[in-house]
Scaffold this motif. Structure first.
Motif, mmCIF file in Angstrom:
data_model
loop_
_atom_site.group_PDB
_atom_site.id
_atom_site.type_symbol
_atom_site.label_atom_id
_atom_site.label_comp_id
_atom_site.label_asym_id
_atom_site.label_seq_id
_atom_site.Cartn_x
_atom_site.Cartn_y
_atom_site.Cartn_z
ATOM 1 N N HIS A 63 0.853 -1.192 0.000
ATOM 2 C CA HIS A 63 0.000 0.000 0.000
ATOM 3 C C HIS A 63 0.889 1.241 0.000
ATOM 4 O O HIS A 63 1.709 1.417 0.908
ATOM 5 C CB HIS A 63 -0.916 0.005 1.222
ATOM 6 N N LEU A 111 -5.669 3.174 4.610
ATOM 7 C CA LEU A 111 -6.969 2.630 4.205
ATOM 8 C C LEU A 111 -8.067 3.684 4.329
ATOM 9 O O LEU A 111 -9.024 3.684 3.545
ATOM 10 C CB LEU A 111 -7.297 1.393 5.035
ATOM 11 N N TRP A 141 -7.541 5.785 1.295
ATOM 12 C CA TRP A 141 -7.956 5.016 0.119
ATOM 13 C C TRP A 141 -9.480 5.017 -0.011
ATOM 14 O O TRP A 141 -10.017 5.180 -1.104
ATOM 15 C CB TRP A 141 -7.423 3.595 0.230
ATOM 16 N N GLN A 183 -11.061 -1.064 5.977
ATOM 17 C CA GLN A 183 -10.532 -0.842 7.320
ATOM 18 C C GLN A 183 -10.772 -2.010 8.268
ATOM 19 O O GLN A 183 -10.022 -2.210 9.223
ATOM 20 C CB GLN A 183 -11.121 0.434 7.939
ATOM 21 N N TYR A 231 -5.175 -7.293 6.627
ATOM 22 C CA TYR A 231 -4.223 -6.189 6.518
ATOM 23 C C TYR A 231 -3.613 -5.805 7.863
ATOM 24 O O TYR A 231 -2.768 -4.905 7.925
ATOM 25 C CB TYR A 231 -4.901 -4.966 5.907
#
Length: 393
Positions: A63, A191, A194, A203, A208
């Protein structure tokens, strides 16, 4: 013709004024105290050697959020790495600021997407308050690899950041590599940004957020969106008892922060400021001069880095606190940009940063009141103009 120009300028001014009055920024996010292992990079060659190696080793996701991504040789190396990992089945998300990376060719974006890289622009302006939103930028630079390694700091992607631009020479910047539980917060912020750009909600996806070990250095991340950073910096300055060191490419503080610096000098706190001798934007150097004059009169020490370009962002308070992040010491970072800073509470790390600053001072020239008083008429004129536009510089 003149009437049309005046009308457009008034429209822009009204748009800006209404946007500021009715702004709906995401609130400041103060993440918990964490413990991580933190590595400091001050040189682009060393940073990107490490950064590209960690990207090559990724197995699950990459990311990336940058303000600026160029299209030169180092940028192409970066794109090729992301495309390679995407083709291997690694999830790759690349988020860049719409203004900062405006010149990114559509051909490059199509190539990234074709290879499986998920690409998006952050902070695309829209109506109402188009011009106000055009002036707001996502200035954060965050990378998270496999949820276990994070990077944040002042470097972007381009040849100047590794000293390959003849106009700037040696590029001095500070970037952090985070290993440990602090990566959780870098991931959460990425996130969130994003989702704001794409509406994709990730999220709550536990894949992640792997379990992470505690490191050795206590720190806290704070993310701001044009609100809250001024108070954080003023509070840091107000608690100083012996010494304040500020490094920034731009020095255009707010009234509150400037007042805190003046008060610090009045109570005997040593204030040292490092800025570049060169300027990378029109008028930003001259915009700092009125503030420098007031601080010099109070006995502050101001140095201008001459061996290349100084783009680093740091505040050091006494022996206890060091801030490194994406925010400049200016009104744009205080009141407009999305920023993320790392406040580090570790004496050993703070001493390391002081050694770095001493090295910067050895390649800097002191700014004096005598020099300020002898400025040319042209320099004084540029200073007057820059003062009018200081909040947008």
């Amino acid at each position: 013709m003149v009437v049309w120009v005046v009308a457009i300028l008034l429209l822009i001014a009204l748009d800006e004024w209404l946007g500021r009055r009715r702004k709906r920024h995401a609130p400041k996010k103060e993440y918990p105290l964490r413990k991580s292992d933190i590595t400091l990079f001050t040189n682009g060659h060393h940073l990107f050697a490490d950064y590209f190696l960690e990207i090559q080793k990724a197995t699950h996701h990459i990311h990336v959020l940058f303000y600026i991504v160029k299209t030169d040789d180092i940028s192409q190396q970066f794109f090729s790495l992301l495309q390679q990992k995407a083709k291997e089945g690694v999830e790759v998300r690349l988020l860049v600021d719409w203004i900062g990376s405006f010149r990114l060719p559509r051909k490059t974006i199509r190539s990234l997407k074709k290879s499986g890289v998920r690409f998006a622009f952050s902070q695309k302006p829209s109506f109402p308050y188009f011009f106000y939103q055009l002036n707001r930028r996502n200035h954060r630079k965050i990378t998270v690899i496999d949820g276990t390694i994070g990077y944040i700091g002042g470097f972007n992607i381009g040849k100047e950041y590794v000293g390959q631009d003849a106009d700037f020479g040696d590029w001095r910047d500070y970037h952090l590599k985070i290993c440990g539980e602090g990566v959780i917060d870098l991931q959460a912020q990425f996130l969130k940004d994003w989702k704001a750009a794409t509406t994709e909600m990730l999220q709550q996806e536990t894949r992640y957020f792997p379990e992470l070990p505690r490191g050795t250095i206590v720190h806290r991340f704070i993310a701001t969106n044009g609100d809250g950073l001024e108070e954080d910096f003023a509070r840091l300055i107000q608690q100083a008892q012996r010494e304040i060191i500020i490094g920034s490419p731009y020095f255009i503080p707010s009234k509150k922060v400037m007042g805190a610096l003046i008060d610090a000098r009045k109570r005997g706190v040593a204030v040292t400021i490092v800025v570049p001798l060169k300027a990378d934007h029109l008028f930003v150097k001259e915009a700092a001069f009125p503030y420098f004059y007031r601080l010099l009169k109070k006995g502050a020490r101001i140095y201008r880095f001459y061996q290349g370009f100084y783009h680093a962002k740091t505040i050091i308070v006494d022996d206890d606190i060091c801030d490194i992040g994406t925010a400049n010491f200016d009104k744009r970072s205080f009141f407009l940009n999305g920023e993320m800073n790392c406040f580090i509470y570790d004496r050993t790390f703070t001493e390391q940063m002081k050694r770095v600053i001493r090295h910067e001072l050895s390649r800097s020239e002191p700014l004096t009141l005598d020099w300020w008083k002898k400025r040319s008429i042209w320099e004084r004129g540029k200073e007057s103009i820059s003062t009018l536009f200081s909040q947008w510089l």
